[in-house]
Structure formats: C-alpha cells, structure tokens
Scaffold this motif. Structure first.
Motif, PDB file in Angstrom:
ATOM      1  N   GLU A 175       6.989  10.435   2.343  1.00 33.28           N
ATOM      2  CA  GLU A 175       7.371   9.724   3.518  1.00 33.28           C
ATOM      3  C   GLU A 175       6.941   8.296   3.506  1.00 33.28           C
ATOM      4  OE1 GLU A 175       5.358  12.045   6.849  1.00 33.28           O
ATOM      5  OE2 GLU A 175       6.599  13.859   5.950  1.00 33.28           O
ATOM      6  N   ARG A 176       5.916   7.991   2.805  1.00 33.69           N
ATOM      7  CA  ARG A 176       5.777   6.144   3.013  1.00 33.69           C
ATOM      8  C   ARG A 176       6.325   5.795   1.707  1.00 33.69           C
ATOM      9  NH1 ARG A 176       1.506   5.895  -0.908  1.00 33.69           N
ATOM     10  NH2 ARG A 176       0.057   7.483  -0.550  1.00 33.69           N
ATOM     11  N   TRP A 218       0.839  -1.319   0.060  1.00 33.55           N
ATOM     12  CA  TRP A 218       0.009   0.090   0.251  1.00 33.55           C
ATOM     13  C   TRP A 218       0.931   1.085  -0.076  1.00 33.55           C
ATOM     14  CZ3 TRP A 218       0.398   3.831   3.708  1.00 33.55           C
ATOM     15  CH2 TRP A 218       1.170   3.444   5.040  1.00 33.55           C
ATOM     16  N   GLN A 219       2.009   1.313   0.430  1.00 34.56           N
ATOM     17  CA  GLN A 219       3.094   2.159   0.494  1.00 34.56           C
ATOM     18  C   GLN A 219       3.193   2.859  -0.872  1.00 34.56           C
ATOM     19  OE1 GLN A 219       3.326  -0.650   2.010  1.00 34.56           O
ATOM     20  NE2 GLN A 219       4.208  -0.093   4.248  1.00 34.56           N
ATOM     21  N   LEU A 220       3.287   1.907  -1.882  1.00 28.06           N
ATOM     22  CA  LEU A 220       3.292   2.606  -3.260  1.00 28.06           C
ATOM     23  C   LEU A 220       2.107   3.052  -3.996  1.00 28.06           C
ATOM     24  CD1 LEU A 220       5.853  -0.312  -4.369  1.00 28.06           C
ATOM     25  CD2 LEU A 220       6.657   1.856  -3.649  1.00 28.06           C
ATOM     26  N   TYR A 245       9.425   3.302   2.014  1.00 27.32           N
ATOM     27  CA  TYR A 245       9.110   1.790   1.665  1.00 27.32           C
ATOM     28  C   TYR A 245      10.344   1.528   0.701  1.00 27.32           C
ATOM     29  CZ  TYR A 245       7.396  -2.538  -0.041  1.00 27.32           C
ATOM     30  OH  TYR A 245       6.988  -4.042  -0.332  1.00 27.32           O
ATOM     31  N   PHE A 246      10.839   2.425  -0.373  1.00 29.43           N
ATOM     32  CA  PHE A 246      11.847   2.013  -1.407  1.00 29.43           C
ATOM     33  C   PHE A 246      13.188   1.777  -0.702  1.00 29.43           C
ATOM     34  CE2 PHE A 246      15.130   3.144  -4.150  1.00 29.43           C
ATOM     35  CZ  PHE A 246      14.645   2.367  -5.423  1.00 29.43           C
ATOM     36  N   SER A 281       7.508  10.933  -6.283  1.00 30.95           N
ATOM     37  CA  SER A 281       8.384  10.900  -5.127  1.00 30.95           C
ATOM     38  C   SER A 281       9.696  10.059  -5.017  1.00 30.95           C
ATOM     39  CB  SER A 281       7.331  10.883  -4.139  1.00 30.95           C
ATOM     40  OG  SER A 281       6.967   9.506  -3.815  1.00 30.95           O
ATOM     41  N   ILE A 282       9.523   8.851  -5.636  1.00 35.00           N
ATOM     42  CA  ILE A 282      10.458   7.946  -5.673  1.00 35.00           C
ATOM     43  C   ILE A 282      11.798   8.787  -6.501  1.00 35.00           C
ATOM     44  CG2 ILE A 282      11.391   5.674  -6.549  1.00 35.00           C
ATOM     45  CD1 ILE A 282       8.635   4.636  -5.157  1.00 35.00           C
ATOM     46  N   ILE A 283      11.336   9.210  -7.719  1.00 36.34           N
ATOM     47  CA  ILE A 283      12.097   9.630  -8.798  1.00 36.34           C
ATOM     48  C   ILE A 283      13.042  10.888  -8.040  1.00 36.34           C
ATOM     49  CG2 ILE A 283      12.142  10.758 -11.081  1.00 36.34           C
ATOM     50  CD1 ILE A 283      10.255   8.964 -12.028  1.00 36.34           C
TER      51      ILE A 283
END
Ligand SMILES: O=C(O)[C@@H](CO)OP(=O)(O)O
Length: 342
Positions: free
Chosen positions: A245-246, A196-198, A250-251, A276-278
């Motif tokens: 934040e999540r 779910w974090q993604l 998680y990543f 956000s990951i990028i």
C-alpha cells in the motif's frame, strides 16, 4: 511529488481559502505556474496551518538532466501522459540491498536500521559492476542505511562517474544548506531520494528474533505464512499487502512520473518492499508473489516503454553485450561511454 531536483528556490507562495485555485505571494498574485517551474506542496510545521493554508514553493527547474519535474509531464495531465507513454523509454534498475549484519545472523530485520556486512559491501560493488554501463539519472532508496550503502557502493563502479548526492528536503533549512551553486556540478550529479515508503516491511514483534528459533517455537508453517503470505501480517507488523500500500503508491506517485519523463531510475530497497513493487510491475497475483524470492545484491533491469514495464532480468556482467542490446538507447549509451573512456 518527488523532491528530487537540484534546484533554486525563487519564491514562496501561499494558497488561501477554498475558492478555486489562487496563488498569492507578497503583493503579487500568480494564477499560472510558468513552464519550467514546479509547484512543491509542503505543510506548515505540524501539517496544516491555521485556516487550512498550505505552503507552496515555486522552484525553478534546473536546466540539467537532473532537474526532474516538469509540470507538463505530470501523469495527471492525461493527454500528455498518453503521448509520453508512447514516446519515452527509460531503464529501471531494482536492487535489493547486500547482506546485512542481521541477514548474516538470520534475524528478522524489518525496519531496524542495520548496516551491511563485508560480504554485503562486496555484493553491492559487484552489483555496481553489472550495471556500470546502464544510465542512471535518479536514485531512490529507502530510509535505511543498508539500502543507501548498497546504492552508493554500486555507484562507485559506474563508468559515467556522476556523483550521487542525497537530497535533503526535510525542511527549508536543510534544503537551502545543501544547495549546489554550479550548473556544471549539478550536471555531473545524480539526485538520491531517500523515502521511508520504500523501507522493508515492518516485521512487528518478530524484529530481532532469530528466524530458525521462531520457526521452532511457532511452527514452520506459521512462520512461513507470516513471511510469505500476501495478506496475513506477522504479530503487530505489516503484511506484504500493507507494505505494498505504501511502497507501490510511492512508486506510482513519485517514481513512475520520472520514468515517464525519460529518466533512468535505480531503486535500492528491500526484499519485501521490492517484492510488492515487482508484483505491480509484473502483474503477479497474490498467489504468484508468494514464491517470489529476491537475492541480496542482484540488480534487476526493466525497460519502461510505451507505458509498459518489460522485465529484462539481471545484467550478468559489465562486459556482457546482450543486456545493452536490449534497446538501441542502451547500446548507444554504452557506446558513448566506450568512446569517452578510451
Ligand atoms: O528480516 C527481514 O526483514 C526480511 C528480509 O531479510 O526477512 P524475510 O526473508 O522474512 O522477508
């Protein structure tokens, strides 16, 4: 810790008290977890058991490529972490889901679980063609069907023909009932972890509203601020910062250790969770991320090498030689596929 492995549970232990590290199970006491085993931390039913006991499972790592966690590879082990950073290389594919039924209707979607349109299905298949020569050892998706459909449809195109299998570790029964009892079959599988974090950024009171009508009502600038600013949340929703934040946590906690251990990973997720990951991978500032837009169904390739993420853009087509020449490993993988399939 990712629950990604196709594994055999060989025992359950409990941790008692707070006086140092002390594992105990039945009449046996275990001080060290042997190499090739992992400790999986779970919580008794509703979080914490009486007297703060936590449940631990000792899991025998499968010999296959898909057994993913070796305690030696833990990033918390600094010496090892550093040497792994230097020696390993892995591919990371990010893909935003294909067009959903609410993308088509121009509705704010967020965490509402909407499937793909026919066009979205086609986009996912097309994305799969583009990455069909890139190794994939593990797949992470959000908990939402549009990301999961995208991952699964993309994998129908992969030349290696491994079977993506969704891991069900939500409880002990689900885990046991979905166990695979053949090492050979495990070797031909790719574990898929749904987290779910993604998920997409939770859009609060905008979920289900039409984007154009919302802009007409609240003003273009306000709606643009809600949609693209870094730290201003939409009404009762998540800002990109809150989503990061999540998603980034998680990543870092679950995905990076896999890359560090040399696993090639695909992530199928969403416009904002991926932004956000990028932002983290490309070290973008909160100003720079504002103008980052991701199209549906376009895979993006990164090479993780020497502890760094190297952005390689989007593989154009399966026949495009360029992308596979990015690293010797990718070229070799492709060559192996060519030999296997001709
Ligand atoms: O509606 C949403 O969930 C997202 C992605 O489609 O919209 P936005 O373009 O505002 O990020």
């Amino acid at each position: 810790m990712a629950n990604a492995m196709l594994h055999q549970t060989v025992g359950t232990l409990q941790l008692h008290g707070s006086s140092g590290i002390h594992f105990q199970g039945g009449n046996n006491s275990v001080r060290l977890v042997p190499k090739g085993f992992k400790v999986e931390v779970g919580f008794c039913k509703r979080g914490i058991c009486s007297s703060g006991e936590k449940k631990f499972s000792i899991i025998q790592a499968s010999a296959s490529q898909t057994s993913v966690f070796d305690p030696v590879l833990s990033p918390s082990n600094n010496g090892t972490h550093e040497s792994l950073k230097k020696s390993n290389e892995a591919a990371l594919i990010l893909i935003r889901h294909g067009e959903s039924l609410w993308n088509e209707k121009n509705l704010f979607t967020g965490c509402v679980d909407v499937p793909l349109t026919k066009k979205g299905v086609e986009e996912a298949i097309e994305a799969g063609k583009r990455i069909s020569n890139i190794p994939v050892d593990m797949i992470f998706t959000s908990a939402l069907i549009r990301a999961q459909m995208t991952a699964m449809l993309a994998m129908t195109q992969h030349r290696r023909k491994k079977v993506p299998i969704i891991m069900h570790n939500e409880n002990e029964q689900a885990r046991v009932w979905s166990q695979i009892h053949s090492e050979d079959t495990i070797k031909q599988s790719i574990p898929v972890i749904a987290a779910w974090q993604l998920n997409e950024r939770m859009y609060g009171e905008l979920q289900g509203l039409n984007k154009q009508e919302t802009a007409d009502r609240f003003g273009k600038e306000k709606v643009h601020e809600w949609r693209r600013s870094y730290d201003i949340p939409p009404p009762n929703g998540e800002s990109l910062e809150m989503c990061a934040e999540r998603a980034v946590a998680y990543f870092k906690d679950e995905i990076e250790p896999q890359l560090l251990s040399g696993k090639n990973v695909m992530i199928a997720a969403h416009g904002n969770s991926l932004r956000s990951i990028i932002m983290y991978l490309d070290k973008l500032t909160s100003q720079e991320v504002i103008s980052l837009e991701l199209s549906t169904g376009i895979p993006m390739l990164y090479i993780f090498k020497e502890g760094k993420f190297i952005r390689r853009g989007s593989p154009i087509a399966p026949t495009e030689a360029g992308v596979y020449a990015y690293t010797r490993k990718l070229a070799q993988y492709r060559q192996k596929l060519d030999e296997m399939l001709h």
